[in-house]
Design a protein around this motif. Structure first.
Motif, PDB file in Angstrom:
ATOM      1  N   GLN A 168      49.975  35.352  51.166  1.00 38.90           N
ATOM      2  CA  GLN A 168      51.018  35.059  50.178  1.00 38.90           C
ATOM      3  C   GLN A 168      52.147  34.221  50.765  1.00 38.90           C
ATOM      4  N   ILE A 169      52.529  34.515  52.006  1.00 38.59           N
ATOM      5  CA  ILE A 169      53.574  33.707  52.642  1.00 38.59           C
ATOM      6  C   ILE A 169      53.070  32.272  52.845  1.00 38.59           C
ATOM      7  N   TYR A 189      40.816  40.724  43.768  1.00 40.33           N
ATOM      8  CA  TYR A 189      42.247  41.039  43.851  1.00 40.33           C
ATOM      9  C   TYR A 189      42.994  39.944  44.608  1.00 40.33           C
ATOM     10  N   ALA A 190      42.419  39.475  45.711  1.00 40.63           N
ATOM     11  CA  ALA A 190      43.072  38.434  46.506  1.00 40.63           C
ATOM     12  C   ALA A 190      43.297  37.167  45.690  1.00 40.63           C
ATOM     13  N   VAL A 191      42.324  36.805  44.866  1.00 39.62           N
ATOM     14  CA  VAL A 191      42.431  35.579  44.073  1.00 39.62           C
ATOM     15  C   VAL A 191      43.280  35.799  42.821  1.00 39.62           C
ATOM     16  N   ASN A 192      42.975  36.842  42.076  1.00 37.00           N
ATOM     17  CA  ASN A 192      43.592  37.028  40.760  1.00 37.00           C
ATOM     18  C   ASN A 192      44.993  37.622  40.822  1.00 37.00           C
ATOM     19  N   GLU A 193      45.271  38.441  41.811  1.00 32.58           N
ATOM     20  CA  GLU A 193      46.573  39.089  41.902  1.00 32.58           C
ATOM     21  C   GLU A 193      47.471  38.474  42.975  1.00 32.58           C
ATOM     22  N   LEU A 194      46.899  38.160  44.132  1.00 30.25           N
ATOM     23  CA  LEU A 194      47.716  37.640  45.235  1.00 30.25           C
ATOM     24  C   LEU A 194      47.833  36.123  45.209  1.00 30.25           C
TER      25      LEU A 194
END
Length: 352
Positions: A168-169, A189-194
């Motif tokens: 994210q950073i 989750y990594a793609v859709n949320e983060l």
């Protein structure tokens, strides 16, 4: 607090693991609640952090920190409340980050203890996004990785306490971010949320091919916290002057011998030489503890604004710590793993 009616539950190291830890390597014992002397304070644990580095501390081997002795309390960061204070800088009811270990109570002289806002909404965040994992992600990426807009970053354990923040950073710094995680749920989750650009399941039989497709321009930064076959897939794609912050090697922590296969040291060193790759290990509080405020000044606004998202995997009860820790080393957690040891809310005005 009437100490005569209280016990201190402690999880100690009963045996040194041979490979992956098992339940019998730990022992739950009870002892009297300790009494703080002048200049000390009694801390009650509210939350305990479980982290991969603890596996290394179970070995009787020379490292950056002393191993846990047999019969000693397992080490670990904790969010605690000051129950009794004989220390000039702390008062009863203060909320602190300490290194209290796997137990209900500990005595501290204040060294290394960080005071928190006792009204903070999510105190356990002091063990994750606003604590050691957050500092690890922030400093390892920005100081060693030196991300530039338009570059490609790859991070393994992409939904873990460190990896999720690294990605994210890096996105905030304008990078293309490719995660590697265990299972489709975590990748989604990594793609859709983060907000990662892509995420690959490390269990896939075509990991190398998928990584090539996700990184057509090569890899400029690889944030290393896994090692093993993931690094084998990354190495050929590292660009000239790539940077590799070396945070951890969780795939190797339970190993009792070197993996079967060819010696890869020559291949690694050849790539580092020809491509002028920078690979640098770091121990976060030893190397960057003095920059903690710098990190918090950046992370808190990101978190409050929603630019950084954070997921906890919380289990309840000290007695669940061993099972949770064993699962952590197997990749079973989803987010930062913490144990709620004490009540969710403690009476900050209680008198002893």
């Amino acid at each position: 607090m009437n100490q005569s009616t209280h016990i201190n539950r402690q999880i100690t190291l009963a045996a040194r693991p041979n490979g992956a830890p098992i339940q019998n390597d730990f022992k739950l014992v009870e002892s009297p609640v300790p009494t703080p002397a002048d200049g000390e304070m009694l801390l009650r644990t509210r939350y305990l952090s479980l982290d991969p580095y603890m596996r290394g501390r179970m070995n009787d081997a020379k490292s950056y920190a002393d191993p846990v002795g047999l019969g000693e309390v397992m080490v670990g960061g904790s969010i605690c409340q000051v129950e009794i204070s004989n220390h000039a800088d702390f008062e009863q009811g203060d909320l602190v980050v300490a290194f209290g270990g796997w137990q209900d109570y500990c005595v501290s002289d204040g060294v290394g203890v960080i005071k928190l806002d006792k009204t903070m909404q999510n105190p356990s965040y002091g063990l994750g996004v606003l604590g050691m994992p957050g500092l690890t992600a922030y400093m390892g990426l920005l100081d060693i990785g030196e991300p530039q807009a338009g570059e490609t970053l790859v991070v393994a354990a992409a939904t873990g306490a460190v990896g999720s923040l690294v990605g994210q950073i890096a996105k905030l710094k304008g990078c293309k971010v490719v995660g590697i995680a265990g299972g489709q749920e975590k990748c989604d989750y990594a793609v859709n949320e983060l907000g990662f650009d892509a995420c690959i399941d490390h269990r896939a039989t075509d990991l190398e091919e998928q990584l090539v497709q996700a990184c057509p321009d090569g890899i400029d930064i690889y944030y290393e916290n896994v090692g093993g076959k993931v690094f084998d897939a990354v190495l050929p794609l590292l660009n000239t002057k790539a940077r590799v912050p070396l945070c951890g090697l969780i795939s190797q922590y339970n190993a009792t011998e070197l993996p079967v296969g060819p010696d890869r040291i020559g291949l690694l060193m050849g790539n580092m030489l020809v491509k002028r790759i920078k690979m640098q290990g770091f121990i976060v509080f030893d190397d960057y503890g003095h920059r903690y405020k710098e990190f918090q000044d950046a992370m808190v606004p990101w978190l409050l604004s929603g630019q950084i998202k954070y997921k906890e995997d919380k289990v309840t009860g000290l007695e669940q710590a061993v099972t949770a820790f064993i699962g952590l080393l197997q990749g079973k957690n989803f987010g930062k793993l913490v144990v709620q040891v004490g009540p969710e809310q403690l009476d900050l005005g209680a008198k002893s």
